[in-house]
Design a protein around this motif. Structure first.
Motif, PDB file in Angstrom:
ATOM      1  N   ASP A 102       3.887 -10.740  -3.672  1.00 55.20           N
ATOM      2  CA  ASP A 102       3.747  -9.353  -3.235  1.00 55.20           C
ATOM      3  C   ASP A 102       4.311  -8.365  -4.254  1.00 55.20           C
ATOM      4  O   ASP A 102       3.866  -7.217  -4.342  1.00 55.20           O
ATOM      5  CB  ASP A 102       4.471  -9.134  -1.895  1.00 55.20           C
ATOM      6  CG  ASP A 102       4.139 -10.205  -0.883  1.00 55.20           C
ATOM      7  OD1 ASP A 102       4.780 -11.275  -0.967  1.00 55.20           O
ATOM      8  OD2 ASP A 102       3.255  -9.996  -0.036  1.00 55.20           O
ATOM      9  N   TYR A 103       5.327  -8.801  -5.010  1.00 52.86           N
ATOM     10  CA  TYR A 103       6.015  -7.899  -5.923  1.00 52.86           C
ATOM     11  C   TYR A 103       5.667  -8.115  -7.395  1.00 52.86           C
ATOM     12  O   TYR A 103       6.112  -7.359  -8.244  1.00 52.86           O
ATOM     13  CB  TYR A 103       7.529  -8.055  -5.756  1.00 52.86           C
ATOM     14  CG  TYR A 103       8.035  -7.567  -4.426  1.00 52.86           C
ATOM     15  CD1 TYR A 103       8.150  -6.213  -4.159  1.00 52.86           C
ATOM     16  CD2 TYR A 103       8.378  -8.466  -3.426  1.00 52.86           C
ATOM     17  CE1 TYR A 103       8.604  -5.765  -2.931  1.00 52.86           C
ATOM     18  CE2 TYR A 103       8.833  -8.025  -2.198  1.00 52.86           C
ATOM     19  CZ  TYR A 103       8.946  -6.674  -1.956  1.00 52.86           C
ATOM     20  OH  TYR A 103       9.384  -6.237  -0.752  1.00 52.86           O
ATOM     21  N   LEU A 164       8.912  -1.584   6.118  1.00 54.95           N
ATOM     22  CA  LEU A 164       7.723  -2.432   6.170  1.00 54.95           C
ATOM     23  C   LEU A 164       6.656  -1.674   6.950  1.00 54.95           C
ATOM     24  O   LEU A 164       6.948  -1.085   7.997  1.00 54.95           O
ATOM     25  CB  LEU A 164       8.068  -3.752   6.849  1.00 54.95           C
ATOM     26  CG  LEU A 164       7.069  -4.904   6.745  1.00 54.95           C
ATOM     27  CD1 LEU A 164       6.866  -5.299   5.291  1.00 54.95           C
ATOM     28  CD2 LEU A 164       7.556  -6.103   7.548  1.00 54.95           C
ATOM     29  N   TRP A 191       6.046 -11.926   7.330  1.00 57.06           N
ATOM     30  CA  TRP A 191       5.427 -10.644   7.656  1.00 57.06           C
ATOM     31  C   TRP A 191       4.271 -10.812   8.636  1.00 57.06           C
ATOM     32  O   TRP A 191       4.020  -9.959   9.471  1.00 57.06           O
ATOM     33  CB  TRP A 191       4.936  -9.952   6.381  1.00 57.06           C
ATOM     34  CG  TRP A 191       6.047  -9.544   5.473  1.00 57.06           C
ATOM     35  CD1 TRP A 191       7.379  -9.498   5.776  1.00 57.06           C
ATOM     36  CD2 TRP A 191       5.944  -9.147   4.106  1.00 57.06           C
ATOM     37  NE1 TRP A 191       8.112  -9.095   4.695  1.00 57.06           N
ATOM     38  CE2 TRP A 191       7.261  -8.869   3.653  1.00 57.06           C
ATOM     39  CE3 TRP A 191       4.885  -9.000   3.230  1.00 57.06           C
ATOM     40  CZ2 TRP A 191       7.528  -8.450   2.357  1.00 57.06           C
ATOM     41  CZ3 TRP A 191       5.143  -8.584   1.931  1.00 57.06           C
ATOM     42  CH2 TRP A 191       6.450  -8.311   1.501  1.00 57.06           C
ATOM     43  N   ALA A 215      -1.110 -11.928  -2.719  1.00 57.06           N
ATOM     44  CA  ALA A 215      -1.037 -10.525  -2.307  1.00 57.06           C
ATOM     45  C   ALA A 215      -2.216  -9.721  -2.835  1.00 57.06           C
ATOM     46  O   ALA A 215      -2.715  -8.815  -2.170  1.00 57.06           O
ATOM     47  CB  ALA A 215       0.279  -9.904  -2.791  1.00 57.06           C
ATOM     48  N   SER A 219      -4.599  -7.252  -0.650  1.00 53.68           N
ATOM     49  CA  SER A 219      -4.724  -5.847  -1.009  1.00 53.68           C
ATOM     50  C   SER A 219      -6.180  -5.473  -1.259  1.00 53.68           C
ATOM     51  O   SER A 219      -6.628  -4.383  -0.894  1.00 53.68           O
ATOM     52  CB  SER A 219      -3.879  -5.528  -2.248  1.00 53.68           C
ATOM     53  OG  SER A 219      -2.507  -5.672  -1.970  1.00 53.68           O
ATOM     54  N   SER A 229      -3.370  -4.559   6.612  1.00 49.96           N
ATOM     55  CA  SER A 229      -2.366  -5.553   6.256  1.00 49.96           C
ATOM     56  C   SER A 229      -0.965  -4.982   6.442  1.00 49.96           C
ATOM     57  O   SER A 229      -0.803  -3.874   6.982  1.00 49.96           O
ATOM     58  CB  SER A 229      -2.573  -6.035   4.817  1.00 49.96           C
ATOM     59  OG  SER A 229      -1.803  -7.195   4.568  1.00 49.96           O
ATOM     60  N   LEU A 231       2.733  -4.326   4.329  1.00 51.06           N
ATOM     61  CA  LEU A 231       3.367  -4.296   3.014  1.00 51.06           C
ATOM     62  C   LEU A 231       4.661  -3.475   3.062  1.00 51.06           C
ATOM     63  O   LEU A 231       4.747  -2.504   3.811  1.00 51.06           O
ATOM     64  CB  LEU A 231       2.433  -3.676   1.975  1.00 51.06           C
ATOM     65  CG  LEU A 231       1.212  -4.491   1.524  1.00 51.06           C
ATOM     66  CD1 LEU A 231       0.355  -3.649   0.590  1.00 51.06           C
ATOM     67  CD2 LEU A 231       1.646  -5.771   0.837  1.00 51.06           C
ATOM     68  N   ALA A 235       5.369  -2.171  -2.610  1.00 47.90           N
ATOM     69  CA  ALA A 235       4.161  -2.943  -2.893  1.00 47.90           C
ATOM     70  C   ALA A 235       2.893  -2.185  -2.511  1.00 47.90           C
ATOM     71  O   ALA A 235       1.794  -2.679  -2.728  1.00 47.90           O
ATOM     72  CB  ALA A 235       4.208  -4.277  -2.144  1.00 47.90           C
ATOM     73  N   ILE A 236       3.030  -0.962  -1.975  1.00 45.43           N
ATOM     74  CA  ILE A 236       1.855  -0.194  -1.558  1.00 45.43           C
ATOM     75  C   ILE A 236       1.141   0.346  -2.790  1.00 45.43           C
ATOM     76  O   ILE A 236       1.756   0.884  -3.704  1.00 45.43           O
ATOM     77  CB  ILE A 236       2.266   0.952  -0.612  1.00 45.43           C
ATOM     78  CG1 ILE A 236       2.813   0.357   0.690  1.00 45.43           C
ATOM     79  CG2 ILE A 236       1.072   1.854  -0.304  1.00 45.43           C
ATOM     80  CD1 ILE A 236       3.366   1.389   1.649  1.00 45.43           C
ATOM     81  N   ARG A 237      -0.177   0.193  -2.808  1.00 45.36           N
ATOM     82  CA  ARG A 237      -0.981   0.578  -3.962  1.00 45.36           C
ATOM     83  C   ARG A 237      -1.613   1.956  -3.754  1.00 45.36           C
ATOM     84  O   ARG A 237      -1.702   2.447  -2.626  1.00 45.36           O
ATOM     85  CB  ARG A 237      -2.101  -0.453  -4.175  1.00 45.36           C
ATOM     86  CG  ARG A 237      -1.604  -1.847  -4.491  1.00 45.36           C
ATOM     87  CD  ARG A 237      -2.742  -2.833  -4.423  1.00 45.36           C
ATOM     88  NE  ARG A 237      -2.307  -4.181  -4.724  1.00 45.36           N
ATOM     89  CZ  ARG A 237      -2.351  -4.735  -5.926  1.00 45.36           C
ATOM     90  NH1 ARG A 237      -2.824  -4.047  -6.953  1.00 45.36           N
ATOM     91  NH2 ARG A 237      -1.944  -5.969  -6.133  1.00 45.36           N
ATOM     92  N   CYS A 255      12.354  -4.437   5.697  1.00 47.36           N
ATOM     93  CA  CYS A 255      12.238  -5.648   4.882  1.00 47.36           C
ATOM     94  C   CYS A 255      13.412  -5.700   3.912  1.00 47.36           C
ATOM     95  O   CYS A 255      13.643  -4.750   3.159  1.00 47.36           O
ATOM     96  CB  CYS A 255      10.912  -5.617   4.118  1.00 47.36           C
ATOM     97  SG  CYS A 255      10.794  -6.801   2.770  1.00 47.36           S
TER      98      CYS A 255
END
Length: 293
Positions: A102-103, A164, A191, A215, A219, A229, A231, A235-237, A255
């Motif tokens: 995820d990271y 989260l 999660w 991840a 995404s 999902s 996140l 990690a949010i895009r 988290c």
């Protein structure tokens, strides 16, 4: 002959360019916001061009600022490498680091880039896995250091706490679907369990539409409008939308990001990387600059 540009001014310039904010840049370079503003003015006076568009919602580079960016990155990187060669010649070798998938593409470059520049003779070998798998690898001595998430049941040092969130696409209304399509990790993913329990608590119908340990795959499903999902903030895009109680989604517990270290990882090189990771992750802004609002 034109005056030489102070490297300290370039470091501040890069911090602003990287964070998109004078305030966050001031925290990163350990200066007051007024000192950062003064440094920018001095740099702009030296190059004779405006470098930032301050009228935008987020501080952005002007065309001249973009031209300077590549030079500034190379100058600062070479300066740090040169200093490292003469000040810390003993720090060389290989370190194995584990990080959740995820990271890997969002958090890791921001955390490790400065370390790689200042310790050019250290080879970092990065392994991606779920946190539980990384922790087992640490206990077996297969990894030196690891970053883990949702670490309540893992013996780790908590170094950061993030919100989260349920997330959907900015371009689609997937969050209105009934039943709600979810893109989640495998059954062992913490999660996934948290999200299902939260939706069950409000009686929201859902279906597991996509399952993947990667991840990037989850995404992609979100951005394509195929699923919702879960996140953490960092990690949010871009182009993702945080779904809140106003959208009919329950709040989720925070988290925790933790750090673990193998028993055998006790050399100066491990000490240096461990200190760097703990400090950098703990000081990152609550939301990375290009995450969607």
């Amino acid at each position: 002959m034109a005056a030489l540009i102070d490297i300290d001014l370039l470091r501040t310039f890069l911090a602003i360019a990287g964070t998109g904010s004078f305030t966050r840049a001031a925290e990163e370079v350990h200066k007051t916001q007024s000192a950062v503003s003064m440094q920018v003015k001095k740099l702009e006076d030296q190059v004779g061009r405006p470098l930032f568009d301050r009228g935008a919602r987020q501080v952005r580079l002007t065309p001249d600022g973009l031209r300077l960016l590549d030079y500034a990155q190379r100058i600062v990187r070479l300066s740090e490498e040169a200093a490292a060669v003469f000040t810390e010649p003993a720090l060389q070798g290989t370190v194995t680091l584990g990080v959740p998938d995820d990271y890997a593409d969002r958090l890791l470059p921001r955390v490790l880039s400065a370390f790689a520049r200042s310790h050019p003779h250290v080879e970092l070998v990065v392994h991606c896995d779920q946190s539980s798998g990384l922790y087992r690898s640490i206990e077996k001595g297969e990894l030196d250091l690891a970053i883990v998430t949702n670490c309540a049941d893992l013996r780790s040092e908590v170094i950061r706490r993030e919100a989260l969130n349920f997330v959907g696409s900015q371009e689609h209304a997937t969050h209105l679907a009934d039943p709600l399509p979810l893109a989640v990790g495998p059954r062992t993913c913490a999660w996934r369990g948290i999200a299902q329990a939260a939706l069950d608590s409000i009686g929201r119908r859902y279906r597991i539409a996509y399952t993947s340990p990667a991840a990037a795959a989850l995404s992609s499903a979100v951005l394509a409008g195929l699923a919702v999902s879960i996140l953490p903030e960092s990690a949010i895009r871009p182009d993702m939308r945080i779904l809140t109680e106003r959208d009919g989604f329950p709040a989720l517990p925070p988290c925790d990001i933790g750090f673990v270290r193998a028993r055998q990882a006790r050399s100066p090189i491990h000490d240096a990387l461990a200190e760097h990771i703990v400090t950098r992750i703990g000081n990152l802004p609550s939301k990375l600059p290009d995450a969607a609002e």
